[in-house]
Design an enzyme around this catalytic site. Structure first.
Site, PDB file in Angstrom:
ATOM      1  N   ASP A  17       0.857  -1.191   0.000  1.00  0.00           N
ATOM      2  CA  ASP A  17       0.000   0.000   0.000  1.00  0.00           C
ATOM      3  C   ASP A  17       0.889   1.235   0.000  1.00  0.00           C
ATOM      4  O   ASP A  17       2.063   1.174   0.378  1.00  0.00           O
ATOM      5  CB  ASP A  17      -0.911   0.013   1.232  1.00  0.00           C
ATOM      6  CG  ASP A  17      -1.937   1.146   1.164  1.00  0.00           C
ATOM      7  OD1 ASP A  17      -2.663   1.231   0.158  1.00  0.00           O
ATOM      8  OD2 ASP A  17      -1.990   1.975   2.083  1.00  0.00           O
ATOM      9  N   SER A  18       0.311   2.361  -0.399  1.00  0.00           N
ATOM     10  CA  SER A  18       1.079   3.606  -0.413  1.00  0.00           C
ATOM     11  C   SER A  18       1.420   4.064   1.005  1.00  0.00           C
ATOM     12  O   SER A  18       2.332   4.860   1.195  1.00  0.00           O
ATOM     13  CB  SER A  18       0.273   4.685  -1.128  1.00  0.00           C
ATOM     14  OG  SER A  18      -0.978   4.839  -0.493  1.00  0.00           O
ATOM     15  N   TYR A  49      -0.399   8.710  -2.841  1.00  0.00           N
ATOM     16  CA  TYR A  49      -0.291   8.447  -4.270  1.00  0.00           C
ATOM     17  C   TYR A  49      -1.481   9.059  -5.023  1.00  0.00           C
ATOM     18  O   TYR A  49      -1.422   9.251  -6.225  1.00  0.00           O
ATOM     19  CB  TYR A  49      -0.326   6.939  -4.537  1.00  0.00           C
ATOM     20  CG  TYR A  49       0.966   6.171  -4.306  1.00  0.00           C
ATOM     21  CD1 TYR A  49       2.007   6.688  -3.537  1.00  0.00           C
ATOM     22  CD2 TYR A  49       1.116   4.905  -4.864  1.00  0.00           C
ATOM     23  CE1 TYR A  49       3.167   5.947  -3.334  1.00  0.00           C
ATOM     24  CE2 TYR A  49       2.278   4.168  -4.662  1.00  0.00           C
ATOM     25  CZ  TYR A  49       3.296   4.681  -3.902  1.00  0.00           C
ATOM     26  OH  TYR A  49       4.439   3.952  -3.703  1.00  0.00           O
ATOM     27  N   GLY A  50      -2.566   9.286  -4.287  1.00  0.00           N
ATOM     28  CA  GLY A  50      -3.850   9.603  -4.902  1.00  0.00           C
ATOM     29  C   GLY A  50      -3.869  10.812  -5.810  1.00  0.00           C
ATOM     30  O   GLY A  50      -4.661  10.885  -6.742  1.00  0.00           O
ATOM     31  N   CYS A  80      -3.565  -1.122  -2.476  1.00  0.00           N
ATOM     32  CA  CYS A  80      -3.875   0.281  -2.762  1.00  0.00           C
ATOM     33  C   CYS A  80      -4.709   0.383  -4.049  1.00  0.00           C
ATOM     34  O   CYS A  80      -4.309  -0.116  -5.106  1.00  0.00           O
ATOM     35  CB  CYS A  80      -2.558   1.029  -2.938  1.00  0.00           C
ATOM     36  SG  CYS A  80      -2.720   2.754  -3.362  1.00  0.00           S
ATOM     37  N   ASN A  81      -5.859   1.039  -3.949  1.00  0.00           N
ATOM     38  CA  ASN A  81      -6.725   1.209  -5.132  1.00  0.00           C
ATOM     39  C   ASN A  81      -6.052   2.051  -6.199  1.00  0.00           C
ATOM     40  O   ASN A  81      -6.133   1.758  -7.393  1.00  0.00           O
ATOM     41  CB  ASN A  81      -8.026   1.896  -4.736  1.00  0.00           C
ATOM     42  CG  ASN A  81      -8.927   1.001  -3.932  1.00  0.00           C
ATOM     43  OD1 ASN A  81      -9.853   0.407  -4.455  1.00  0.00           O
ATOM     44  ND2 ASN A  81      -8.643   0.854  -2.641  1.00  0.00           N
ATOM     45  N   THR A  82      -5.409   3.133  -5.753  1.00  0.00           N
ATOM     46  CA  THR A  82      -4.778   4.042  -6.707  1.00  0.00           C
ATOM     47  C   THR A  82      -3.721   3.284  -7.508  1.00  0.00           C
ATOM     48  O   THR A  82      -3.652   3.378  -8.739  1.00  0.00           O
ATOM     49  CB  THR A  82      -4.125   5.217  -5.953  1.00  0.00           C
ATOM     50  OG1 THR A  82      -5.073   5.745  -5.024  1.00  0.00           O
ATOM     51  CG2 THR A  82      -3.681   6.305  -6.900  1.00  0.00           C
ATOM     52  N   GLU A 177      -3.780  10.048   7.398  1.00  0.00           N
ATOM     53  CA  GLU A 177      -2.326   9.961   7.592  1.00  0.00           C
ATOM     54  C   GLU A 177      -1.861  10.902   8.707  1.00  0.00           C
ATOM     55  O   GLU A 177      -0.816  10.702   9.301  1.00  0.00           O
ATOM     56  CB  GLU A 177      -1.584  10.258   6.275  1.00  0.00           C
ATOM     57  CG  GLU A 177      -1.666   9.135   5.251  1.00  0.00           C
ATOM     58  CD  GLU A 177      -0.722   7.949   5.543  1.00  0.00           C
ATOM     59  OE1 GLU A 177       0.327   8.148   6.186  1.00  0.00           O
ATOM     60  OE2 GLU A 177      -1.062   6.818   5.134  1.00  0.00           O
ATOM     61  N   CYS A 211     -10.750   2.925  -1.132  1.00  0.00           N
ATOM     62  CA  CYS A 211      -9.426   3.375  -0.715  1.00  0.00           C
ATOM     63  C   CYS A 211      -9.132   2.713   0.627  1.00  0.00           C
ATOM     64  O   CYS A 211      -9.990   2.683   1.513  1.00  0.00           O
ATOM     65  CB  CYS A 211      -9.398   4.896  -0.579  1.00  0.00           C
ATOM     66  SG  CYS A 211      -7.874   5.514   0.162  1.00  0.00           S
ATOM     67  N   THR A 212      -7.916   2.190   0.742  1.00  0.00           N
ATOM     68  CA  THR A 212      -7.570   1.433   1.959  1.00  0.00           C
ATOM     69  C   THR A 212      -7.644   2.273   3.231  1.00  0.00           C
ATOM     70  O   THR A 212      -7.792   1.730   4.322  1.00  0.00           O
ATOM     71  CB  THR A 212      -6.141   0.884   1.838  1.00  0.00           C
ATOM     72  OG1 THR A 212      -5.267   1.966   1.518  1.00  0.00           O
ATOM     73  CG2 THR A 212      -6.059  -0.180   0.766  1.00  0.00           C
ATOM     74  N   HIS A 213      -7.477   3.575   3.085  1.00  0.00           N
ATOM     75  CA  HIS A 213      -7.490   4.436   4.273  1.00  0.00           C
ATOM     76  C   HIS A 213      -8.903   4.693   4.811  1.00  0.00           C
ATOM     77  O   HIS A 213      -9.074   5.026   5.975  1.00  0.00           O
ATOM     78  CB  HIS A 213      -6.862   5.796   3.946  1.00  0.00           C
ATOM     79  CG  HIS A 213      -5.380   5.756   3.796  1.00  0.00           C
ATOM     80  ND1 HIS A 213      -4.750   5.046   2.804  1.00  0.00           N
ATOM     81  CD2 HIS A 213      -4.391   6.350   4.517  1.00  0.00           C
ATOM     82  CE1 HIS A 213      -3.439   5.208   2.917  1.00  0.00           C
ATOM     83  NE2 HIS A 213      -3.205   5.997   3.949  1.00  0.00           N
TER      84      HIS A 213
HETATM   85  N1  DGL Z   1      -4.090   3.628  -0.244  1.00  0.00           N
HETATM   86  C1  DGL Z   1      -4.532   4.407  -1.353  1.00  0.00           C
HETATM   87  C2  DGL Z   1      -5.737   3.785  -2.041  1.00  0.00           C
HETATM   88  O1  DGL Z   1      -6.269   2.749  -1.613  1.00  0.00           O
HETATM   89  C3  DGL Z   1      -4.854   5.818  -1.006  1.00  0.00           C
HETATM   90  C4  DGL Z   1      -3.773   6.589  -0.363  1.00  0.00           C
HETATM   91  C5  DGL Z   1      -2.976   7.442  -1.296  1.00  0.00           C
HETATM   92  O2  DGL Z   1      -3.501   8.418  -1.853  1.00  0.00           O
HETATM   93  O3  DGL Z   1      -1.823   7.124  -1.414  1.00  0.00           O
HETATM   94  O4  DGL Z   1      -6.177   4.334  -3.029  1.00  0.00           O
END
Ligand code: DGL
Length: 296
Positions: A17-18, A49-50, A80-82, A177, A211-213
């Site tokens: 994940d990011s 990363y988004g 991570c979805n992104t 974060e 998104c994982t967050h």
């Molecule tokens: N973990 C990322 C996701 O699931 C989002 C966090 C990011 O923007 O890096 O998309």
């Protein structure tokens, strides 16, 4: 002897994940598939990363995936979805055949789209997936994931009669974060992004936290979603679908270590990662700091 010819069960499942949001996926994987070993890598030095470009997300993700390969993971889940939306396909199609043909990389968009459409794991459009699923569903995600249109593309294949509404929530990851997961400020930004989804004539019956967050904002999110609307967090559905994938890929399953252990790596601030991550995993753990190598 190469990993391809060795049947030894020694490799951990890599989870990337990011940042630390992917610990929500690791937690669910360990709950559903506790026998396996896991190696988690969070790129905290470069999160989020988004809001980054397609090319940069691809490069960062590729470095992380190949780092996990170098540490012995035969299979990597991009939590991570992104990164799944921006990099998975290219890694699968261009990098794996050339550089690591015996490894596999999976993402979270496809399994999440299946769940969003209410379809079983591994649904095959036109074969096991009824094309008649109708109604409205929603995805909330980062700007990168929404801009990629990955969820629309996957749902278009799985359930073309389903209407999708999408909302980018660029401030949610920075809030998480920063350790801000509830309170009036958080509630303001949760309402700001959710309200437009329910303002139209056919509001969604199901909302995917893409998104994982976002599961870390769950109580604030639930407070803003009308009663009867289902909120889908990804951890459990990804774990359920990984279990199904492993059943269908016994050659990979046979390579996975089964001592039930996990290790956590981060590219920055391990102490902070441990302190905040403990809330997600529900137990204390040690995080080790690593540097990712740029790949040519
Ligand atoms: N973990 C990322 C996701 O699931 C989002 C966090 C990011 O923007 O890096 O998309």
């Amino acid at each position: 002897m190469s990993a391809a010819t060795s049947p030894a069960r020694s490799g951990a499942i890599g989870v990337f994940d990011s940042g630390f949001g992917g610990l929500t996926v690791l937690q669910a994987l360990r709950a559903r598939l506790p026998a396996y070993d896991y190696l988690y890598l969070g790129d905290s030095a470069r999160v989020p990363y988004g809001n980054r470009s397609h090319e940069v997300v691809y490069e960062f993700t590729r470095e992380a995936v190949f780092d996990l390969f170098a540490r012995g993971c035969p299979l990597v889940v991009i939590a991570c979805n992104t990164a799944s939306a921006r990099a998975l396909r290219r890694i699968q199609q261009e990098d794996l055949p050339r550089l690591a043909p015996d490894r596999r990389v999976l993402g979270v968009v496809r399994p999440s789209a299946e769940a969003l459409a209410g379809l079983p794991p591994g649904a095959v459009p036109g074969v096991t997936a009824p094309a008649l699923v109708t109604g409205t569903v929603a995805v909330v995600a980062t700007q990168g994931t929404i801009a990629s249109d990955s969820y629309r593309l996957e749902l278009g294949k799985l359930a073309p009669r389903l209407t999708l509404v999408q909302q980018a929530c660029p401030l949610w990851v920075p809030l998480v974060e920063a350790g801000e997961t509830d309170g009036p400020g958080v509630q303001y930004y949760v309402r700001k992004y959710l309200a437009p989804l329910f303002a139209g004539g056919s509001p969604p019956s199901r909302v995917l936290l893409g998104c994982t967050h976002y599961p870390l904002l769950l109580s604030a999110i639930r407070a803003q979603v009308p009663a009867g609307v289902e909120v889908l967090a990804q951890g459990a559905l990804v774990a359920e679908r990984l279990q199904d994938w492993l059943r269908r890929h016994p050659e990979m399953e046979a390579r996975l270590g089964q001592s039930g252990r996990y290790r956590v790596l981060t590219t920055d601030r391990p102490a902070w990662f441990e302190a905040f991550g403990e809330r997600v995993l529900g137990e204390a753990f040690e995080a080790s700091e690593v540097r990712l190598r740029a790949l040519s």
